[in-house]
Design a protein around this motif. Sequence first.
Motif, PDB file in Angstrom:
ATOM      1  N   TRP A   1      61.112  19.210 -35.246  1.00  0.00           N
ATOM      2  CA  TRP A   1      61.524  18.033 -34.492  1.00  0.00           C
ATOM      3  C   TRP A   1      62.936  18.291 -33.987  1.00  0.00           C
TER       4      TRP A   1
ATOM      5  N   ASN B   1      60.085  14.813 -28.767  1.00  0.00           N
ATOM      6  CA  ASN B   1      59.063  15.097 -29.763  1.00  0.00           C
ATOM      7  C   ASN B   1      59.401  14.382 -31.063  1.00  0.00           C
TER       8      ASN B   1
ATOM      9  N   ARG C   1      57.298  12.356 -34.783  1.00  0.00           N
ATOM     10  CA  ARG C   1      56.065  11.791 -35.332  1.00  0.00           C
ATOM     11  C   ARG C   1      55.414  10.774 -34.387  1.00  0.00           C
ATOM     12  N   GLU C   2      56.216   9.878 -33.831  1.00  0.00           N
ATOM     13  CA  GLU C   2      55.651   8.852 -32.952  1.00  0.00           C
ATOM     14  C   GLU C   2      55.037   9.459 -31.699  1.00  0.00           C
ATOM     15  N   ALA C   3      55.743  10.409 -31.079  1.00  0.00           N
ATOM     16  CA  ALA C   3      55.210  11.065 -29.881  1.00  0.00           C
ATOM     17  C   ALA C   3      53.940  11.844 -30.221  1.00  0.00           C
TER      18      ALA C   3
ATOM     19  N   GLU D   1      51.763  11.185 -32.593  1.00  0.00           N
ATOM     20  CA  GLU D   1      50.674  10.233 -32.807  1.00  0.00           C
ATOM     21  C   GLU D   1      50.190   9.637 -31.488  1.00  0.00           C
ATOM     22  N   GLN D   2      51.101   9.334 -30.574  1.00  0.00           N
ATOM     23  CA  GLN D   2      50.705   8.815 -29.261  1.00  0.00           C
ATOM     24  C   GLN D   2      49.872   9.850 -28.500  1.00  0.00           C
TER      25      GLN D   2
END
Length: 132
Positions: free
Chosen positions: A4, A12, A14-16, A18-19
Motif C-alpha cells: 500500500w 491503492n 484495502r477500500e480500493a 474491495e471496490q
Amino acid sequence: MDKWSGWDLGGNGREAFEQNRLAEGAPGIDLYDGLAQDMPFPDETFDLVISHFVVHNISGRKERERAIAEMVRVLKPGGTLVVSDIKNMSQYRKFLEENGFQTRTYSFYHTFPFSKLIIAVRTPVGTGRSIC
C-alpha cells in the motif's frame, strides 16, 4: 503481495481493492496486511507465491533478500515462486539458485520501465524434475 503506497500506485489500499473486486464480480478473498520480510503465515503454506513489482520498493539488499527468503519459507516443497520486477532481478535469481531453486528468467520490453520475470521451483530431492 502488494505494498500500500500512495506515491507508487496512488489510490491503492484495502477500500480500493474491495471496490475493484466488487466491480469485477470476483469472489471474496482473505486479505492480510504484513511485511514481505515477515509474512504472517506458517512455513510451507502455499503451492504458489507471486510477487509482482513489490520487492524493488524495499530498501537495502539484505531486506530484499529477506523478503525473497520469506517467500521461500511459506512455499511448499516443490512449489513455485514467481517474481516480476523492474530491477535487482539478478540478485533475486542468484539468491534463489544458491538456495536450491531451478530458475527461468523472461524479459519484457513492452512495460515501462522494462521488467523481468523469474519462475523458480525448488525441485524435491530425488525427483529429477526440471523447469527448463
